[in-house]
Every structure is written in C-alpha cells, then in structure tokens.
Design a protein around this motif. Structure first.
Motif, PDB file in Angstrom:
ATOM      1  N   LEU A  53      54.483 -35.005  82.256  1.00  0.00           N
ATOM      2  CA  LEU A  53      53.907 -33.780  81.525  1.00  0.00           C
ATOM      3  C   LEU A  53      53.013 -33.197  82.282  1.00  0.00           C
ATOM      4  CD1 LEU A  53      53.518 -35.912  78.153  1.00  0.00           C
ATOM      5  CD2 LEU A  53      55.445 -34.139  78.803  1.00  0.00           C
ATOM      6  N   LYS A  54      52.708 -31.840  82.099  1.00  0.00           N
ATOM      7  CA  LYS A  54      53.572 -31.073  81.099  1.00  0.00           C
ATOM      8  C   LYS A  54      54.735 -30.335  81.618  1.00  0.00           C
ATOM      9  CE  LYS A  54      49.060 -29.679  79.369  1.00  0.00           C
ATOM     10  NZ  LYS A  54      48.368 -28.658  79.017  1.00  0.00           N
ATOM     11  N   PHE A  57      58.612 -30.356  80.472  1.00  0.00           N
ATOM     12  CA  PHE A  57      59.428 -30.544  79.046  1.00  0.00           C
ATOM     13  C   PHE A  57      60.629 -29.646  78.865  1.00  0.00           C
ATOM     14  CE2 PHE A  57      56.645 -27.105  78.304  1.00  0.00           C
ATOM     15  CZ  PHE A  57      56.936 -26.387  77.319  1.00  0.00           C
ATOM     16  N   PHE A  75      57.792 -40.576  78.954  1.00  0.00           N
ATOM     17  CA  PHE A  75      57.005 -39.521  79.666  1.00  0.00           C
ATOM     18  C   PHE A  75      55.526 -40.119  80.368  1.00  0.00           C
ATOM     19  CE2 PHE A  75      59.451 -37.351  76.721  1.00  0.00           C
ATOM     20  CZ  PHE A  75      59.864 -36.225  77.591  1.00  0.00           C
ATOM     21  N   SER A  77      51.603 -38.864  81.927  1.00  0.00           N
ATOM     22  CA  SER A  77      50.829 -37.471  82.514  1.00  0.00           C
ATOM     23  C   SER A  77      49.715 -37.992  83.291  1.00  0.00           C
ATOM     24  CB  SER A  77      50.314 -36.822  81.310  1.00  0.00           C
ATOM     25  OG  SER A  77      49.420 -37.339  80.587  1.00  0.00           O
ATOM     26  N   ASP A 111      59.872 -31.256  87.554  1.00  0.00           N
ATOM     27  CA  ASP A 111      59.922 -29.637  87.584  1.00  0.00           C
ATOM     28  C   ASP A 111      60.077 -29.231  88.899  1.00  0.00           C
ATOM     29  OD1 ASP A 111      57.254 -30.247  88.125  1.00  0.00           O
ATOM     30  OD2 ASP A 111      56.562 -29.089  86.390  1.00  0.00           O
ATOM     31  N   GLY A 168      58.463 -24.072  81.948  1.00  0.00           N
ATOM     32  CA  GLY A 168      57.585 -25.247  82.356  1.00  0.00           C
ATOM     33  C   GLY A 168      56.567 -25.169  83.169  1.00  0.00           C
ATOM     34  N   ASP A 170      53.766 -23.395  84.874  1.00  0.00           N
ATOM     35  CA  ASP A 170      52.309 -22.353  84.373  1.00  0.00           C
ATOM     36  C   ASP A 170      51.366 -21.866  85.483  1.00  0.00           C
ATOM     37  OD1 ASP A 170      51.192 -25.131  85.230  1.00  0.00           O
ATOM     38  OD2 ASP A 170      49.304 -24.246  84.166  1.00  0.00           O
ATOM     39  N   GLU A 173      48.111 -22.585  82.374  1.00  0.00           N
ATOM     40  CA  GLU A 173      48.644 -22.938  81.244  1.00  0.00           C
ATOM     41  C   GLU A 173      49.511 -21.943  80.470  1.00  0.00           C
ATOM     42  OE1 GLU A 173      48.846 -26.135  80.186  1.00  0.00           O
ATOM     43  OE2 GLU A 173      47.690 -26.674  81.993  1.00  0.00           O
ATOM     44  N   ARG A 176      54.486 -21.201  80.446  1.00  0.00           N
ATOM     45  CA  ARG A 176      55.375 -22.246  80.467  1.00  0.00           C
ATOM     46  C   ARG A 176      56.765 -21.982  79.599  1.00  0.00           C
ATOM     47  NH1 ARG A 176      52.879 -27.011  82.668  1.00  0.00           N
ATOM     48  NH2 ARG A 176      50.520 -26.876  82.708  1.00  0.00           N
ATOM     49  N   ASN A 177      56.625 -21.105  78.452  1.00  0.00           N
ATOM     50  CA  ASN A 177      57.707 -20.953  77.598  1.00  0.00           C
ATOM     51  C   ASN A 177      58.571 -20.002  77.897  1.00  0.00           C
ATOM     52  OD1 ASN A 177      55.340 -19.304  77.047  1.00  0.00           O
ATOM     53  ND2 ASN A 177      56.240 -18.718  75.147  1.00  0.00           N
TER      54      ASN A 177
END
Ligand code: IMP
Ligand code: MG
Length: 193
Positions: A53-54, A57, A75, A77, A111, A168, A170, A173, A176-177
C-alpha cells in the motif's frame, strides 16, 4: 471501458496532467493479459497476491478480478525512514501481512519499480518466511533507474525515467484516483515532502 472514465470528468485532477502516457483502456487491456497469464501459470496452486500500500490499490483490484482462478490477497505497508536510509534499502514495515506465508505461492504485486531498493528489502524479508515460491508482478518498470537487479516475472509496461501520476501513483497523495497515467504539468508538480 473509456466510457466509464472520460478524462474530462476529472476536472482539476485532469487539468494538472500535461500528457497521458497510458490511457485507462490501455491499462485495462494490459492488466487483463497479465491476469490471464497468471491464471494459466498458477492453475491448481491458490496463489497469495501480496500488495504494498498505498500505490498498488487500483492495480491489485483490477488484476485480481482478471485472474480467473481462486486467489487470496493480503497487503503490507511500509515507511521509508529518510532519504539516506532509503538509499541503503532500509524500510520499516508499518503494517505486516495478516497470516504466515510459509509453504504459500506468493505473488508480490507492485505499482512501479524504480531503483528496486524497496522491493529488494521486502523480497528478502518475505523469502525468510519460506514461501513455496515468490515471484514479482509490476505494472510499471523504470528499468533505467534500477540499482539492484530483480527478476520481474510479470511486467505491464516500461516507463521512461519520468515522474508519473495516476492509477495509484501519487504526487503528495493526489492523483491516485485517476484511471490513466500521465505526466504532470510543471506548475503542479511538487517534489515529495
Ligand atoms: P524504489 O523502487 O525503491 O525506488 O521505490 C519505488 C517506489 O517509489 C514506488 O512504490 C512508488 O511509491 C515510488 N515511485 C517511483 N516512481 C514514481 C513515480 O513516477 N510516481 C509516483 N511514485 C513513484
Ligand atoms: Mg509505492
């Protein structure tokens, strides 16, 4: 698939993107191929997909659904200490796996692999727990920045040595979406804190 993800629907996030490198369609198509390959290779073995993570995802969620045999997921982290300790490949596990993995067929999902230092540390850590097998699946590979040679059994795409966001990945932060991956405009790019 692109009907679900029109880039213009992402307003401010999309506006920050200078260039799309991999569209949502391209990513989904490649993830499907990886899933099919994994399903074929692991048939009869109940693999455990382990993600960090993160950033992993969206890839983990899509990949797991493209694998048409039973799988389990877990998972971890991590927190890098500082730039200096990171260069030595030292990371602190913040959240560990829920179950022991000895005797399991573990497929480690990432990722992006950049220098490979983080991955190298985590693979050594997992190998010490005596899984039956341990392989790596990475969506993106920045091969030219690699400091440690790590065999990647399943690879999505090669990436140029550029900072990318989306799916994912960033920047402080954000982004990511996004369902696609691209380069940031210089005015919104901010170096990592
Ligand atoms: P490394 O392989 O130990 O250098 O670290 C890889 C990690 O750095 C990834 O898991 C990401 O969190 C981060 N990273 C590397 N390249 C990028 C990028 O282009 N965008 C966002 N995060 C990145
Ligand atoms: Mg990461």
């Amino acid at each position: 698939m692109s009907d679900y993800f029109p880039p213009e629907a992402y307003g401010e996030l999309s506006d920050g993107i200078r260039k799309v490198l991999f569209s949502a369609d391209e990513i989904q198509a490649r993830v499907r191929e990886l899933g099919q390959e994994i399903a074929r290779d692991y048939d009869g073995r109940l693999p455990l997909l382990v993600g960090v993570l993160k950033g992993v995802f969206p890839f983990m969620a899509d990949l797991a659904r493209m694998i048409t045999i039973p799988v389990e997921v877990d998972f971890m982290s991590i927190a890098s200490y500082t730039e200096a300790t990171r260069e030595q490949g030292l990371v602190r596990i913040e959240k560990d796996l829920g179950e022991p993995i000895n005797g399991r067929h573990v497929l480690f999902i990432e990722d992006v692999i950049d220098t490979g230092l983080t991955l190298n540390y985590l693979l050594r850590n997992l190998r010490a727990r005596q899984p039956a097998s341990l392989e790596v699946c990475a969506l993106f590979d920045k091969g030219r920045r690699r400091l440690i040679d790590i065999p990647i059994k399943y690879k999505g795409f090669d990436l140029p040595d550029r900072f990318v966001v989306g799916y994912g990945l960033d920047c402080r932060e954000k982004y990511r979406n996004l369902p696609f991956v691209g380069l940031l405009k210089p005015e919104v790019f901010q170096p990592a804190r």
